[in-house]
Design a protein around this motif. Sequence first.
Motif, short mmCIF file in Angstrom:
data_model
loop_
_atom_site.label_atom_id
_atom_site.label_comp_id
_atom_site.label_asym_id
_atom_site.label_seq_id
_atom_site.Cartn_x
_atom_site.Cartn_y
_atom_site.Cartn_z
N GLU A 39 0.85 -1.18 0.00
CA GLU A 39 0.00 0.00 0.00
C GLU A 39 0.89 1.23 0.00
N VAL A 40 0.57 2.17 -0.88
CA VAL A 40 1.31 3.43 -0.96
C VAL A 40 0.59 4.45 -0.09
N HIS A 41 1.36 5.11 0.76
CA HIS A 41 0.85 6.18 1.62
C HIS A 41 1.66 7.45 1.34
N PRO A 42 1.22 8.59 1.83
CA PRO A 42 1.90 9.83 1.47
C PRO A 42 3.40 9.89 1.80
N LEU A 43 3.81 9.29 2.90
CA LEU A 43 5.20 9.41 3.31
C LEU A 43 5.99 8.11 3.31
N GLU A 44 5.31 6.99 3.01
CA GLU A 44 5.98 5.70 2.98
C GLU A 44 5.10 4.69 2.29
N THR A 45 5.69 3.58 1.94
CA THR A 45 4.95 2.47 1.34
C THR A 45 5.14 1.25 2.23
N THR A 46 4.04 0.54 2.50
CA THR A 46 4.10 -0.64 3.36
C THR A 46 3.94 -1.89 2.50
N MET A 47 4.84 -2.85 2.74
CA MET A 47 4.81 -4.13 2.04
C MET A 47 4.49 -5.24 3.03
N GLU A 48 3.91 -6.31 2.52
CA GLU A 48 3.55 -7.48 3.34
C GLU A 48 4.16 -8.71 2.68
N GLY A 49 4.88 -9.52 3.46
CA GLY A 49 5.47 -10.72 2.89
C GLY A 49 6.46 -11.37 3.82
N GLU A 50 7.32 -12.18 3.25
CA GLU A 50 8.38 -12.84 4.01
C GLU A 50 9.54 -11.86 4.18
N LEU A 51 10.10 -11.83 5.37
CA LEU A 51 11.13 -10.85 5.70
C LEU A 51 12.27 -10.84 4.69
N THR A 52 12.82 -11.99 4.36
CA THR A 52 13.95 -12.02 3.43
C THR A 52 13.57 -11.49 2.05
N THR A 53 12.37 -11.79 1.59
CA THR A 53 11.90 -11.29 0.30
C THR A 53 11.77 -9.77 0.32
N LEU A 54 11.19 -9.24 1.38
CA LEU A 54 10.99 -7.80 1.48
C LEU A 54 12.32 -7.05 1.55
N LEU A 55 13.28 -7.61 2.26
CA LEU A 55 14.60 -6.98 2.33
C LEU A 55 15.30 -7.00 0.98
N GLN A 56 15.11 -8.05 0.21
CA GLN A 56 15.67 -8.10 -1.15
C GLN A 56 15.05 -7.02 -2.03
N ILE A 57 13.76 -6.80 -1.87
CA ILE A 57 13.07 -5.76 -2.64
C ILE A 57 13.66 -4.39 -2.32
N ILE A 58 13.92 -4.14 -1.04
CA ILE A 58 14.52 -2.86 -0.65
C ILE A 58 15.88 -2.70 -1.31
N GLY A 59 16.65 -3.76 -1.37
CA GLY A 59 17.94 -3.72 -2.07
C GLY A 59 17.77 -3.35 -3.53
N LYS A 60 16.78 -3.95 -4.18
CA LYS A 60 16.51 -3.65 -5.59
C LYS A 60 16.04 -2.20 -5.78
N MET A 61 15.28 -1.69 -4.82
CA MET A 61 14.84 -0.30 -4.88
C MET A 61 16.04 0.64 -4.86
N ASN A 62 16.97 0.38 -3.96
CA ASN A 62 18.17 1.20 -3.86
C ASN A 62 19.00 1.10 -5.13
N ASP A 63 19.17 -0.10 -5.65
CA ASP A 63 19.91 -0.28 -6.91
C ASP A 63 19.27 0.52 -8.03
N LYS A 64 17.94 0.53 -8.09
CA LYS A 64 17.22 1.25 -9.14
C LYS A 64 17.49 2.75 -9.05
N MET A 65 17.56 3.29 -7.84
CA MET A 65 17.82 4.72 -7.67
C MET A 65 19.19 5.10 -8.24
N ILE A 66 20.18 4.27 -7.97
CA ILE A 66 21.53 4.54 -8.49
C ILE A 66 21.55 4.38 -10.00
#
Length: 96
Positions: A39-66
């Motif tokens: 779910e996207v909110h004004p100041l953050e986005t919340t994800m639901e899932g398995e911890l390791t999967t969600l942390l990998q997504i955050i890594g991909k988000m950072n890679d995308k920014m660079i």
Amino acid sequence: MANSLISVQIIPKTEKYEDVIPYVDAAIAVIGASGVKYEVHPLETTMEGELTTLLQIIGKMNDKMIELGAINVITQVKILYQPSGITMDTLTEKYQ
């Protein structure tokens, strides 16, 4: 059932301090492409899932920014880890 909720706010720094909204949109697109519930909110986005999967997504988000040209990225994260299972609806159902 998912074992984690992660709220993430990504703040890319660009070389010329241009508008970062397109960068944030790209970060949210990384989440969308992952297939996890979010779910996207004004100041953050919340994800639901398995911890390791969600942390990998955050890594991909950072890679995308660079990849898009950001010099660096500040990523603020809140994690609720509950091995017995947790959903966003569990925490918000009384407000819906």
